[in-house]
Design a protein around this motif. Structure first.
Motif, PDB file in Angstrom:
ATOM      1  N   GLU A 124       0.306  -1.079   0.178  1.00 60.43           N
ATOM      2  CA  GLU A 124      -0.351   0.371   0.604  1.00 60.43           C
ATOM      3  C   GLU A 124       0.560   0.947  -0.334  1.00 60.43           C
ATOM      4  N   ILE A 128       2.449   1.639  -4.060  1.00 60.85           N
ATOM      5  CA  ILE A 128       0.873   2.098  -4.751  1.00 60.85           C
ATOM      6  C   ILE A 128       0.785   3.884  -4.102  1.00 60.85           C
ATOM      7  N   ALA A 168      -8.792   3.092  -5.482  1.00 62.26           N
ATOM      8  CA  ALA A 168     -10.242   2.434  -5.997  1.00 62.26           C
ATOM      9  C   ALA A 168     -11.478   2.383  -6.578  1.00 62.26           C
ATOM     10  N   GLN A 185      -5.961   2.919 -12.937  1.00 61.96           N
ATOM     11  CA  GLN A 185      -6.469   0.990 -13.289  1.00 61.96           C
ATOM     12  C   GLN A 185      -4.783   0.816 -13.874  1.00 61.96           C
ATOM     13  N   PHE A 202      -2.771  -0.149 -10.461  1.00 64.43           N
ATOM     14  CA  PHE A 202      -2.681  -1.551  -9.376  1.00 64.43           C
ATOM     15  C   PHE A 202      -2.436  -3.030 -10.554  1.00 64.43           C
ATOM     16  N   ARG A 203      -2.724  -2.199 -12.321  1.00 65.52           N
ATOM     17  CA  ARG A 203      -1.956  -3.479 -12.805  1.00 65.52           C
ATOM     18  C   ARG A 203      -0.705  -3.760 -12.760  1.00 65.52           C
ATOM     19  N   THR A 243       1.446  -2.173  -9.833  1.00 66.47           N
ATOM     20  CA  THR A 243       1.443  -3.287  -8.832  1.00 66.47           C
ATOM     21  C   THR A 243       1.286  -4.435  -8.477  1.00 66.47           C
ATOM     22  N   GLY A 244       0.185  -5.093  -9.745  1.00 67.81           N
ATOM     23  CA  GLY A 244      -0.508  -6.544  -8.638  1.00 67.81           C
ATOM     24  C   GLY A 244       0.844  -7.243  -9.974  1.00 67.81           C
ATOM     25  N   PHE A 247      -4.754  -4.732   1.069  1.00 65.28           N
ATOM     26  CA  PHE A 247      -4.976  -5.148  -0.598  1.00 65.28           C
ATOM     27  C   PHE A 247      -6.233  -6.033  -0.349  1.00 65.28           C
ATOM     28  N   ALA A 290      -8.463  -3.670  -2.942  1.00 65.66           N
ATOM     29  CA  ALA A 290      -8.308  -3.176  -4.363  1.00 65.66           C
ATOM     30  C   ALA A 290      -8.507  -4.674  -4.767  1.00 65.66           C
ATOM     31  N   TRP A 332      -8.807  -4.582  -8.959  1.00 65.74           N
ATOM     32  CA  TRP A 332      -8.142  -4.048  -9.437  1.00 65.74           C
ATOM     33  C   TRP A 332      -7.103  -5.353  -9.698  1.00 65.74           C
ATOM     34  N   LEU A 333      -6.611  -5.775  -8.576  1.00 64.01           N
ATOM     35  CA  LEU A 333      -5.622  -6.254  -8.268  1.00 64.01           C
ATOM     36  C   LEU A 333      -4.951  -8.199  -9.030  1.00 64.01           C
TER      37      LEU A 333
END
Length: 417
Positions: free
Chosen positions: A266, A269, A311, A322, A325-326, A328-329, A354, A357, A360-361
């Motif tokens: 967190e 991000i 989010a 978006q 999040f992608r 970071t995922g 997390f 979210a 998105w993750l």
């Protein structure tokens, strides 16, 4: 090897067996208890009578008859006492009061914003604990204990040895709280608590080998192997947030560089999202401005914190949010792949902040696992976000306290040879 013991010891062993069975499987009749444990019906009747006198069991209606009289069913008395579970975070304190079966009776959150010293945090923690203790219903055993999960390394005496995101070193948290509240206190890593919470009450109940990854300001993990919490040789296992993903990466407060949590937490991000969460970007009603302007001295945590705001931006179609999040995922997925290839678990659970979210993750994490994890390790693997949401660690911490209470009633037999 012959094991000897007096009748009193054998009685204690048998009593603990009966109580543990009824804690987990009631309602049961005396005959069912005798059949399951292998004890005689007379022994079970005697032990049940004692446990009823101790307010740990009670009788309810009758069950189905198998030919004779209908059997009277026994139930574990879960309201015989209460426990407190705490997730001591970097930004807030999340705490619950539960009964002896883990059912939440009361729940509270308190902000730690603006509190920088252990003394300040400890004062807020004590206030939170007092509120919950005062809300405990009357019961034979009262509040039986307090469990606290902390984001750092603890020892078996309940000292927080090192919690880099709190800025704590060598804080004797257990002794401080026991002196104040006069009940047993158990201190453990919050990711260990989260793993136990999901194992006992969440999506890990039928899984023997799981790893819980707590992703908040930092990253920690709780490891359960063959149904047991794995602690390592010195009790410090699970600090996976500090394994290196960039050899020449950013410096971390732990003293290392390139730690996983610097890229997939967190904290990571939100550092990249600062521009998106500025007041100018919050005019769409996301609530980010409200969070930024929240009074640090307030007791209650602001309703809309930064991750929720980000989010919300993603939900509203903001492409930059978006994409963040992608990205970071994918970083999160890289670390997860290392865990998969090392431990070959049945289940990996992503928990803590997390979970807010997941939408998105999750796709990016799963994509990286599919790309990079060894194929044989993927075959029986499940990746899930925490079934208990933000309650995994508090549920596990309360469970530590309940287990401590019942440990006094359990007898183990050692063998020397």
């Amino acid at each position: 090897m012959k094991i000897t013991g007096d009748l009193n010891l054998m009685k204690k062993i048998n009593k603990s067996i009966v109580l543990e069975l009824l804690r987990k499987a009631s309602p049961l009749s005396r005959a069912e208890v005798a059949k399951t444990t292998g004890l005689t019906k007379a022994t079970v009747s005697t032990l049940v009578a004692e446990l009823m006198e101790e307010n740990l069991l009670y009788e309810i209606g009758t069950g189905e008859s198998s030919g004779g009289r209908k059997p009277v069913l026994l139930v574990f008395r879960q309201d015989a006492g209460y426990a407190i579970g705490v997730d001591l975070g970097v930004r807030d304190i999340h705490a619950v009061l539960t009964d002896l079966k883990g059912t939440i009776v009361h729940e509270t959150r308190s902000s730690l914003r603006g509190m920088d010293t252990p003394e300040q945090v400890l004062g807020r923690l004590k206030d939170c604990l007092r509120r919950l203790m005062n809300k405990a219903p009357a019961s034979p055993y009262g509040v039986v204990g307090i469990g606290v999960g902390v984001p750092g390394i603890t020892d078996d005496k309940g000292t927080v040895l090192f919690a880099p995101n709190l800025g704590w070193r060598n804080v004797p948290l257990q002794s401080l709280l026991e002196a104040e509240f006069k009940v047993p206190v158990i201190i453990d890593n919050e990711a260990n608590a989260g793993a136990v919470g999901e194992k006992e009450f969440g999506i890990g109940r039928d899984v023997s080998n799981l790893i819980y990854i707590s992703v908040g300001i930092g990253i920690g993990s709780g490891i359960i192997l063959k149904d047991e919490l794995y602690r390592g040789a010195s009790g410090y296992s699970g600090e996976m947030g500090h394994f290196t993903v960039h050899a020449d990466g950013r410096p971390c407060r732990c003293g290392n560089v390139g730690c996983w949590e610097l890229y997939a937490s967190e904290q990571a991000i939100l550092a990249e999202a600062e521009a998106l969460l500025s007041p100018d970007a919050a005019d769409d009603g996301s609530g980010a401005e409200t969070a930024a302007e929240a009074d640090d001295s307030a007791t209650e945590v602001p309703r809309q914190a930064e991750l929720e705001a980000l989010a919300s931006l993603a939900d509203s179609g903001n492409e930059a949010a978006q994409e963040l999040f992608r990205r970071t995922g994918r970083y999160l997925g890289v670390g997860v792949v290392n865990i998969i290839n090392t431990f070959n678990p049945e289940l990996i659970i992503i928990g803590n902040r997390f979970t807010l979210a997941e939408r998105w993750l999750a796709p990016s994490v799963r994509e990286v696992i599919q790309e990079r994890a060894l194929p044989y390790h993927r075959e029986r693997l499940r990746l899930e976000f925490a079934g208990l949401g933000l309650r995994s660690s508090v549920a596990g911490a309360a469970s530590f306290a309940v287990s401590g209470f019942f440990a006094d009633r359990q007898v183990s037999v050692g063998m020397n040879g």
